[in-house]
Design a protein around this motif. Structure first.
Motif, PDB file in Angstrom:
ATOM      1  N   ARG A  42     -24.581  10.728 -23.839  1.00 21.66           N
ATOM      2  CA  ARG A  42     -24.866  12.103 -24.306  1.00 21.66           C
ATOM      3  C   ARG A  42     -23.732  12.536 -25.192  1.00 21.66           C
ATOM      4  O   ARG A  42     -22.610  11.973 -25.220  1.00 21.66           O
ATOM      5  CB  ARG A  42     -24.841  12.932 -23.025  1.00 21.66           C
ATOM      6  N   PRO A  43     -24.201  13.367 -26.290  1.00 25.48           N
ATOM      7  CA  PRO A  43     -22.920  13.906 -27.056  1.00 25.48           C
ATOM      8  C   PRO A  43     -22.025  14.614 -26.430  1.00 25.48           C
ATOM      9  O   PRO A  43     -21.935  15.196 -25.461  1.00 25.48           O
ATOM     10  CB  PRO A  43     -23.848  14.609 -28.061  1.00 25.48           C
ATOM     11  N   ARG A  44     -20.773  14.612 -27.484  1.00 24.63           N
ATOM     12  CA  ARG A  44     -19.725  15.381 -26.984  1.00 24.63           C
ATOM     13  C   ARG A  44     -19.185  15.273 -25.600  1.00 24.63           C
ATOM     14  O   ARG A  44     -18.524  16.350 -24.974  1.00 24.63           O
ATOM     15  CB  ARG A  44     -19.941  17.077 -27.400  1.00 24.63           C
ATOM     16  N   ILE A  45     -18.860  14.111 -25.135  1.00 22.04           N
ATOM     17  CA  ILE A  45     -18.201  13.983 -23.927  1.00 22.04           C
ATOM     18  C   ILE A  45     -16.901  14.172 -24.355  1.00 22.04           C
ATOM     19  O   ILE A  45     -15.978  13.691 -25.129  1.00 22.04           O
ATOM     20  CB  ILE A  45     -18.455  12.378 -23.804  1.00 22.04           C
ATOM     21  N   PRO A  46     -16.154  14.630 -23.586  1.00 25.35           N
ATOM     22  CA  PRO A  46     -14.634  15.382 -23.510  1.00 25.35           C
ATOM     23  C   PRO A  46     -13.777  14.309 -23.316  1.00 25.35           C
ATOM     24  O   PRO A  46     -13.839  13.501 -22.526  1.00 25.35           O
ATOM     25  CB  PRO A  46     -14.471  16.492 -22.705  1.00 25.35           C
TER      26      PRO A  46
END
Length: 229
Positions: A173-177
């Motif tokens: 998934r995108p934008r994993i912190p």
């Protein structure tokens, strides 16, 4: 090695990989000013996940340096992969007493040449259930004694959300912190000029690992475990 002196293949690797990381992660970078822009430096980091090299490389590259990681020598013998690793200035590490000494010589040469060498003192991803750092191995301390180069700690939290070694699950998934923080160079001056005895190297390594534990605790909260494993 400063980014402006990069050769062709490191630049190609950066052009291909960085856009993927920009989409894949939501980054909190702190402490980049502690990474010297020139000259040899030993970067020590905690090891959470097989995704760590991607995240830490992104951070170090954004700080203006080209990261040089240690990789098993067997990987360098894989067709195409080994060729790329060599041209991207990564460093093979051999197993065994004699071969390990040759690997240390290569590390010393890289640091004295002015490169930024990245070492995970734990030697493998943390086996602690909560991923606190384990007891470190002495390679980074030995390299510091031999070169006198600054040892800059880098603590990370978040790469385990990309690939969790406890479950072997990868997230696309995108934008994993992810959070990466560099601290001031670790003060190892009390051992300057000391002989690399086992006791000296273990004391230096414990100092390095305690700094990484404390920095990680500041990022994630909680009480770090002091592991003897």
């Amino acid at each position: 090695m400063a980014r402006r002196r990069l050769g062709f293949w490191p630049r190609v690797a950066a052009v291909l990989v960085k856009p993927i990381m920009v989409v894949w992660t939501r980054r909190t970078w702190r402490g980049m000013e502690h990474l010297p822009r020139e000259g040899g430096v030993i970067i020590v980091a905690n090891h959470l996940s097989h995704a760590d090299p991607l995240v830490s490389a992104h951070f170090i590259y954004d700080a203006g340096r080209w990261p040089q990681f240690l990789a098993k020598a067997s990987v360098f013998r894989v067709p195409v992969v080994g060729w790329i690793l060599h041209r991207c200035r990564q460093i093979p590490v051999e197993r065994g007493t004699v071969d390990a000494a040759r690997s240390l010589d290569k590390l010393v040469e890289a640091v004295r040449r002015g490169d930024a060498v990245v070492i995970y003192p734990e030697g493998t991803t943390s086996r602690e259930p909560d991923l606190w750092p384990m007891k470190g191995k002495t390679g980074a301390a030995r390299l510091a004694l031999l070169t006198g180069a600054p040892v800059v700690p880098v603590a990370m939290w978040g790469p385990e959300r990309i690939f969790d070694p406890r479950t072997a699950r990868i997230s696309l998934r995108p934008r994993i912190p992810v959070t990466v923080v560099a601290g001031p160079p670790i003060d190892l001056s009390r051992w300057e000029g000391a002989s690399p005895t086992r006791g000296t190297l273990e004391e230096m390594t414990d100092t390095i690992m305690l700094r990484l534990r404390d920095m990680l605790a500041e990022i994630r909260g909680g009480t770090p475990q002091i592991s003897a494993s």
